[in-house]
Design a protein around this motif. Structure first.
Motif, PDB file in Angstrom:
ATOM      1  N   LYS A   1       5.580   4.628   1.479  1.00 21.49           N
ATOM      2  CA  LYS A   1       4.827   4.419   2.722  1.00 21.49           C
ATOM      3  C   LYS A   1       5.759   4.598   3.929  1.00 21.49           C
ATOM      4  O   LYS A   1       5.356   5.163   4.950  1.00 21.49           O
ATOM      5  CB  LYS A   1       4.210   3.010   2.700  1.00 21.49           C
TER       6      LYS A   1
ATOM      7  N   MET B   1      -3.970   5.936   6.401  1.00 22.27           N
ATOM      8  CA  MET B   1      -4.135   5.714   4.960  1.00 22.27           C
ATOM      9  C   MET B   1      -2.780   5.643   4.278  1.00 22.27           C
ATOM     10  O   MET B   1      -1.756   5.998   4.859  1.00 22.27           O
ATOM     11  CB  MET B   1      -5.005   6.806   4.351  1.00 22.27           C
ATOM     12  N   ASP B   2      -2.793   5.147   3.062  1.00 17.85           N
ATOM     13  CA  ASP B   2      -1.587   5.124   2.250  1.00 17.85           C
ATOM     14  C   ASP B   2      -1.343   6.512   1.676  1.00 17.85           C
ATOM     15  O   ASP B   2      -2.297   7.275   1.476  1.00 17.85           O
ATOM     16  CB  ASP B   2      -1.745   4.117   1.101  1.00 17.85           C
TER      17      ASP B   2
ATOM     18  N   GLU C   1      -7.050   3.147   1.717  1.00 16.57           N
ATOM     19  CA  GLU C   1      -6.605   3.907   0.547  1.00 16.57           C
ATOM     20  C   GLU C   1      -6.535   5.388   0.888  1.00 16.57           C
ATOM     21  O   GLU C   1      -7.251   5.874   1.764  1.00 16.57           O
ATOM     22  CB  GLU C   1      -7.593   3.701  -0.611  1.00 16.57           C
ATOM     23  N   TYR C   2      -5.719   6.092   0.111  1.00 16.33           N
ATOM     24  CA  TYR C   2      -5.594   7.536   0.267  1.00 16.33           C
ATOM     25  C   TYR C   2      -6.955   8.193   0.080  1.00 16.33           C
ATOM     26  O   TYR C   2      -7.701   7.850  -0.827  1.00 16.33           O
ATOM     27  CB  TYR C   2      -4.592   8.065  -0.767  1.00 16.33           C
ATOM     28  N   ASP C   3      -7.270   9.140   0.963  1.00 18.22           N
ATOM     29  CA  ASP C   3      -8.530   9.868   0.884  1.00 18.22           C
ATOM     30  C   ASP C   3      -8.208  11.364   0.839  1.00 18.22           C
ATOM     31  O   ASP C   3      -7.773  11.935   1.843  1.00 18.22           O
ATOM     32  CB  ASP C   3      -9.396   9.527   2.098  1.00 18.22           C
TER      33      ASP C   3
END
Length: 129
Positions: A81, A74-75, A25-27
């Motif tokens: 994407k 990450m996304d 996941e995006y961080d």
């Protein structure tokens, strides 16, 4: 020698870039850290080119590639994407070109690679920020 040092950086970069991405996941904190490092590396490039410190040029390009490599894991926070991967992979390619230009002590090619990276950073901010 300078060429040996730059070659070592290039080999290390290729190993980082070639490692397999495990998507997560995006961080936001990782991304903010990468952006701050990108700013420092882009400033470092300008200083290093001005003083003809080609090892520092190569290290700055390597740092830029490593940042995009971290983002690829990450996304994106928004946007596609496919665009996220295209932009980050293109930035890694431009950074590799920059390291090769540093080894050749070719200021024109260094500036061209830096220009590509600047344009990709703008494109990424427009698409994902």
């Amino acid at each position: 020698s300078m060429k040996r040092a730059v070659t070592t950086i290039l080999v290390a970069m290729l190993l980082v870039v070639a490692s397999t991405a495990a998507f997560a996941e995006y961080d936001k904190s990782t991304t903010v850290g990468v952006m701050r490092q990108n700013i420092q590396n882009m400033r470092g490039l300008s200083t290093a080119v001005g003083t003809e410190n080609y090892l520092a040029v190569a290290k700055s390009f390597a740092g830029l590639a490593q940042g995009s490599r971290a983002l690829l894991e990450m996304d994106p926070p928004r946007g596609s994407k496919a665009d996220w991967e295209r932009i980050n992979n293109a930035l890694i390619d431009a950074a590799l070109e920059g390291v090769i230009a540093a080894a050749a002590e070719d200021k024109g090619a260094i500036e061209a690679a830096k220009g590509k990276i600047g344009a990709l950073n703008k494109e990424g901010h427009a698409a994902f920020k």
